[in-house]
Design a protein around this motif. Structure first.
Motif, PDB file in Angstrom:
ATOM      1  N   ALA A 143       0.822  -1.222   0.000  1.00  0.00           N
ATOM      2  CA  ALA A 143       0.000   0.000   0.000  1.00  0.00           C
ATOM      3  C   ALA A 143       0.850   1.264   0.000  1.00  0.00           C
ATOM      4  CB  ALA A 143      -0.969   0.015   1.186  1.00  0.00           C
ATOM      5  N   TYR A 144       1.945   1.189  -0.733  1.00  0.00           N
ATOM      6  CA  TYR A 144       2.811   2.377  -0.857  1.00  0.00           C
ATOM      7  C   TYR A 144       3.787   2.173  -2.000  1.00  0.00           C
ATOM      8  CZ  TYR A 144       5.842   6.299   0.185  1.00  0.00           C
ATOM      9  OH  TYR A 144       6.547   7.478   0.088  1.00  0.00           O
ATOM     10  N   GLY A 145       3.967   3.216  -2.797  1.00  0.00           N
ATOM     11  CA  GLY A 145       4.966   3.171  -3.853  1.00  0.00           C
ATOM     12  C   GLY A 145       5.097   4.518  -4.537  1.00  0.00           C
ATOM     13  N   ARG A 146       6.291   4.794  -5.000  1.00  0.00           N
ATOM     14  CA  ARG A 146       6.551   6.015  -5.756  1.00  0.00           C
ATOM     15  C   ARG A 146       7.343   5.620  -7.006  1.00  0.00           C
ATOM     16  NH1 ARG A 146       3.241   7.173  -2.728  1.00  0.00           N
ATOM     17  NH2 ARG A 146       3.147   8.886  -1.213  1.00  0.00           N
ATOM     18  N   ILE A 147       6.799   5.967  -8.171  1.00  0.00           N
ATOM     19  CA  ILE A 147       7.421   5.602  -9.444  1.00  0.00           C
ATOM     20  C   ILE A 147       7.651   6.856 -10.269  1.00  0.00           C
ATOM     21  CG2 ILE A 147       7.152   4.295 -11.594  1.00  0.00           C
ATOM     22  CD1 ILE A 147       5.315   2.375 -10.027  1.00  0.00           C
ATOM     23  N   ARG A 180      -1.656   6.005 -12.930  1.00  0.00           N
ATOM     24  CA  ARG A 180      -2.003   6.848 -11.768  1.00  0.00           C
ATOM     25  C   ARG A 180      -3.430   6.554 -11.312  1.00  0.00           C
ATOM     26  NH1 ARG A 180      -5.331  11.191 -12.970  1.00  0.00           N
ATOM     27  NH2 ARG A 180      -5.582  11.621 -15.203  1.00  0.00           N
ATOM     28  N   LEU A 181      -4.311   6.222 -12.255  1.00  0.00           N
ATOM     29  CA  LEU A 181      -5.687   5.889 -11.909  1.00  0.00           C
ATOM     30  C   LEU A 181      -5.767   4.508 -11.263  1.00  0.00           C
ATOM     31  CD1 LEU A 181      -7.397   7.113 -15.214  1.00  0.00           C
ATOM     32  CD2 LEU A 181      -7.248   8.350 -13.044  1.00  0.00           C
ATOM     33  N   GLU A 182      -5.000   3.556 -11.800  1.00  0.00           N
ATOM     34  CA  GLU A 182      -5.053   2.198 -11.291  1.00  0.00           C
ATOM     35  C   GLU A 182      -4.308   2.035  -9.966  1.00  0.00           C
ATOM     36  OE1 GLU A 182      -3.784  -0.528 -14.307  1.00  0.00           O
ATOM     37  OE2 GLU A 182      -5.300   0.123 -15.747  1.00  0.00           O
ATOM     38  N   GLY A 183      -3.327   2.898  -9.704  1.00  0.00           N
ATOM     39  CA  GLY A 183      -2.545   2.760  -8.482  1.00  0.00           C
ATOM     40  C   GLY A 183      -3.005   3.610  -7.326  1.00  0.00           C
ATOM     41  N   ALA A 184      -3.900   4.552  -7.571  1.00  0.00           N
ATOM     42  CA  ALA A 184      -4.257   5.552  -6.561  1.00  0.00           C
ATOM     43  C   ALA A 184      -4.773   4.934  -5.269  1.00  0.00           C
ATOM     44  CB  ALA A 184      -5.280   6.532  -7.130  1.00  0.00           C
ATOM     45  N   LYS A 185      -5.687   3.980  -5.365  1.00  0.00           N
ATOM     46  CA  LYS A 185      -6.287   3.434  -4.137  1.00  0.00           C
ATOM     47  C   LYS A 185      -5.331   2.530  -3.370  1.00  0.00           C
ATOM     48  CE  LYS A 185      -8.666  -0.612  -6.158  1.00  0.00           C
ATOM     49  NZ  LYS A 185     -10.006  -1.242  -6.329  1.00  0.00           N
ATOM     50  N   TYR A 186      -4.186   2.206  -3.980  1.00  0.00           N
ATOM     51  CA  TYR A 186      -3.183   1.392  -3.312  1.00  0.00           C
ATOM     52  C   TYR A 186      -2.014   2.221  -2.780  1.00  0.00           C
ATOM     53  CZ  TYR A 186      -5.716  -2.332  -5.696  1.00  0.00           C
ATOM     54  OH  TYR A 186      -6.699  -3.175  -6.149  1.00  0.00           O
ATOM     55  N   VAL A 188      -0.036   4.031  -4.547  1.00  0.00           N
ATOM     56  CA  VAL A 188       1.058   4.079  -5.515  1.00  0.00           C
ATOM     57  C   VAL A 188       0.901   5.327  -6.369  1.00  0.00           C
ATOM     58  CG1 VAL A 188       2.232   2.908  -7.403  1.00  0.00           C
ATOM     59  CG2 VAL A 188       1.169   1.559  -5.573  1.00  0.00           C
ATOM     60  N   ARG A 189       1.881   6.207  -6.319  1.00  0.00           N
ATOM     61  CA  ARG A 189       1.858   7.445  -7.087  1.00  0.00           C
ATOM     62  C   ARG A 189       2.936   7.383  -8.155  1.00  0.00           C
ATOM     63  NH1 ARG A 189       1.191  11.929  -2.167  1.00  0.00           N
ATOM     64  NH2 ARG A 189      -0.633  10.904  -1.201  1.00  0.00           N
ATOM     65  N   ILE A 190       2.573   7.812  -9.350  1.00  0.00           N
ATOM     66  CA  ILE A 190       3.476   7.728 -10.495  1.00  0.00           C
ATOM     67  C   ILE A 190       3.496   9.060 -11.234  1.00  0.00           C
ATOM     68  CG2 ILE A 190       1.636   6.696 -11.900  1.00  0.00           C
ATOM     69  CD1 ILE A 190       3.883   5.086 -13.349  1.00  0.00           C
ATOM     70  N   ASN A 191       4.677   9.519 -11.571  1.00  0.00           N
ATOM     71  CA  ASN A 191       4.850  10.809 -12.225  1.00  0.00           C
ATOM     72  C   ASN A 191       5.906  10.714 -13.313  1.00  0.00           C
ATOM     73  OD1 ASN A 191       3.229  12.840 -10.424  1.00  0.00           O
ATOM     74  ND2 ASN A 191       4.380  11.571  -8.973  1.00  0.00           N
ATOM     75  N   CYS A 192       5.908  11.701 -14.197  1.00  0.00           N
ATOM     76  CA  CYS A 192       6.918  11.793 -15.255  1.00  0.00           C
ATOM     77  C   CYS A 192       7.829  12.986 -15.010  1.00  0.00           C
ATOM     78  CB  CYS A 192       6.255  11.962 -16.622  1.00  0.00           C
ATOM     79  SG  CYS A 192       5.607  10.438 -17.338  1.00  0.00           S
ATOM     80  N   LEU A 193       9.094  12.804 -15.311  1.00  0.00           N
ATOM     81  CA  LEU A 193      10.074  13.887 -15.254  1.00  0.00           C
ATOM     82  C   LEU A 193      10.709  14.051 -16.623  1.00  0.00           C
ATOM     83  CD1 LEU A 193      11.721  15.832 -13.291  1.00  0.00           C
ATOM     84  CD2 LEU A 193      13.500  14.074 -13.438  1.00  0.00           C
ATOM     85  N   ALA A 194      10.731  15.280 -17.112  1.00  0.00           N
ATOM     86  CA  ALA A 194      11.394  15.594 -18.379  1.00  0.00           C
ATOM     87  C   ALA A 194      12.638  16.417 -18.061  1.00  0.00           C
ATOM     88  CB  ALA A 194      10.457  16.377 -19.292  1.00  0.00           C
ATOM     89  N   GLN A 230       5.198  13.032   0.180  1.00  0.00           N
ATOM     90  CA  GLN A 230       4.311  14.126  -0.207  1.00  0.00           C
ATOM     91  C   GLN A 230       4.205  14.297  -1.724  1.00  0.00           C
ATOM     92  OE1 GLN A 230       7.158  14.615   1.738  1.00  0.00           O
ATOM     93  NE2 GLN A 230       6.154  14.389   3.720  1.00  0.00           N
ATOM     94  N   ALA A 231       4.700  13.353  -2.479  1.00  0.00           N
ATOM     95  CA  ALA A 231       4.741  13.487  -3.943  1.00  0.00           C
ATOM     96  C   ALA A 231       3.348  13.703  -4.517  1.00  0.00           C
ATOM     97  CB  ALA A 231       5.350  12.233  -4.555  1.00  0.00           C
ATOM     98  N   PRO A 232       3.261  14.451  -5.624  1.00  0.00           N
ATOM     99  CA  PRO A 232       1.995  14.557  -6.350  1.00  0.00           C
ATOM    100  C   PRO A 232       1.721  13.243  -7.075  1.00  0.00           C
ATOM    101  CG  PRO A 232       3.741  15.615  -7.579  1.00  0.00           C
ATOM    102  CD  PRO A 232       4.348  15.192  -6.270  1.00  0.00           C
ATOM    103  N   ASP A 233       0.713  13.229  -7.913  1.00  0.00           N
ATOM    104  CA  ASP A 233       0.385  12.012  -8.649  1.00  0.00           C
ATOM    105  C   ASP A 233      -0.055  12.381 -10.057  1.00  0.00           C
ATOM    106  OD1 ASP A 233       0.059   9.308  -9.049  1.00  0.00           O
ATOM    107  OD2 ASP A 233      -1.920   9.198  -8.123  1.00  0.00           O
ATOM    108  N   GLY A 234       0.593  11.782 -11.045  1.00  0.00           N
ATOM    109  CA  GLY A 234       0.173  11.957 -12.418  1.00  0.00           C
ATOM    110  C   GLY A 234       0.519  13.287 -13.043  1.00  0.00           C
ATOM    111  N   ILE A 235       1.689  13.833 -12.723  1.00  0.00           N
ATOM    112  CA  ILE A 235       2.095  15.096 -13.329  1.00  0.00           C
ATOM    113  C   ILE A 235       3.298  14.884 -14.243  1.00  0.00           C
ATOM    114  CG2 ILE A 235       1.346  16.274 -11.217  1.00  0.00           C
ATOM    115  CD1 ILE A 235       4.370  17.159 -10.951  1.00  0.00           C
ATOM    116  N   VAL A 236       3.500  15.837 -15.125  1.00  0.00           N
ATOM    117  CA  VAL A 236       4.706  15.890 -15.944  1.00  0.00           C
ATOM    118  C   VAL A 236       5.516  17.085 -15.476  1.00  0.00           C
ATOM    119  CG1 VAL A 236       5.682  16.118 -18.252  1.00  0.00           C
ATOM    120  CG2 VAL A 236       3.549  14.841 -17.923  1.00  0.00           C
ATOM    121  N   MET A 237       6.644  16.823 -14.865  1.00  0.00           N
ATOM    122  CA  MET A 237       7.523  17.878 -14.367  1.00  0.00           C
ATOM    123  C   MET A 237       8.713  18.021 -15.302  1.00  0.00           C
ATOM    124  SD  MET A 237       9.752  18.104 -10.818  1.00  0.00           S
ATOM    125  CE  MET A 237       8.343  18.101  -9.717  1.00  0.00           C
TER     126      MET A 237
END
Length: 309
Positions: A143-147, A180-186, A188-194, A230-237
């Motif tokens: 019930a935790y993850g950061r990708i 981000r939609l499939e991982g939210a309730k678990y 798990v937050r996933i973001n993109c970095l450019a 404290q990471a956001p979820d589903g952003i492109v940074m």
């Protein structure tokens, strides 16, 4: 509040040099145990060796941190699963995955061999997918993850000679938008970095002053933020030279032209209006486009109804 990763386990791919090395060092300084993954090949993906990953591990350990080297090829799912298993065997969990491994084989589309096109997609898109799939169940169960996925301005906006690279990098944004939609309730937050950074991938296309300003270390704080509790979820940074921005994929208010034989001509006549960014929105999910268009159609149909009389 200072970001503290004590007790967490991170996997960083392509961490033998450049951006990945800085990510691994920073995560370790903040308390994470780090798997330093690197195939050790050239920037075109050919060759291999353990020296680069071993050197980063030695640097982390010399500073009092904990790390292990791993030479898994991210395009080989079995090797990636074994890497994750070794991390869990040693440290019990995996909290953070930074997908950074990549290659460059720049050529114009006219001169590009399709084998090179496939190779670039395999490393960037499928490599990130393999690694994410390998940790996905673990992160859901705990019930935790950061990708973090590494996208690029080449994918977001285009870049001459990088059709394959750009296709792979924008594909990762699409992957993020669904995960981000499939991982939210678990949790798990996933973001993109450019990132924009001076590395061995870019050293021959930058002048000296720019090369010095765009250091990998100037991008690493963005990764730390995206790996934090404290990471956001589903952003492109976007990140470079200490500057950080956010990229959006937006939807304009558009125009309604209906159907009919001359619909395409009427659409072209209103192209500027369709493109007007005043009032544009960022849909929370893909179906919102269809929902919006259905509402526009219904409103137009209602206007065409004869008045009550």
């Amino acid at each position: 509040m200072k970001i503290d990763l004590t007790g967490q386990v991170a996997i960083v791919t392509g961490a033998g040099g450049g951006l990945g090395r800085e990510y691994a060092l920073l995560l370790a300084r903040r308390g994470a145990k780090v798997v330093v993954n690197d195939l050790g090949g050239g920037r075109d993906g050919r060759g291999g060796g353990n020296a680069m990953a071993d050197a980063v591990v030695a640097q982390i350990e010399a500073a009092g941190g904990t790390a292990m080297a791993n030479g898994a090829n991210v395009t080989d799912f079995d090797q990636v699963r074994e890497m994750v298993a070794k991390a869990k065997e040693a440290w019990g969990r995996v909290d953070i995955l930074v997908n950074n491994a990549g290659i460059l084989r720049d050529r114009t589309f006219a001169k590009l061999d399709l084998d090179d096109f496939r190779a670039v997609l395999e490393v960037h898109l499928m490599g990130s997918t393999n690694c994410t799939k390998a940790v996905w169940d673990t992160m859901r169960e705990q019930a935790y993850g950061r990708i973090v996925l590494t996208t690029s301005s080449s994918g977001l906006y285009g870049n001459f000679g990088q059709s394959h690279y750009g296709a792979a990098k924008l594909g990762l944004v699409g992957l993020m938008n669904t995960l981000r939609l499939e991982g939210a309730k678990y949790g798990v937050r996933i973001n993109c970095l450019a990132p924009s950074a001076a590395t061995r991938m870019t050293e021959d296309i930058m002048d000296e002053a720019t090369f010095e300003a765009l250091s990998p270390a100037s991008v690493a704080p963005g990764v730390l933020a995206l790996c934090s509790q404290q990471a956001p979820d589903g952003i492109v940074m976007c990140a470079g030279a200490g500057s950080f921005e956010r990229a959006y994929i937006t939807l304009t208010k558009g125009v309604f032209v209906g159907s009919g034989e001359d619909a395409a001509e009427r659409l072209l006549a209103q192209f500027d209006t369709m493109s007007d960014r005043d009032g544009e929105v960022v849909p929370a999910a893909g179906p919102e486009q269809s929902i919006y268009e259905a509402k526009v159609f219904q409103a137009a149909a209602k206007e065409r109804l004869p008045a009550d009389g």
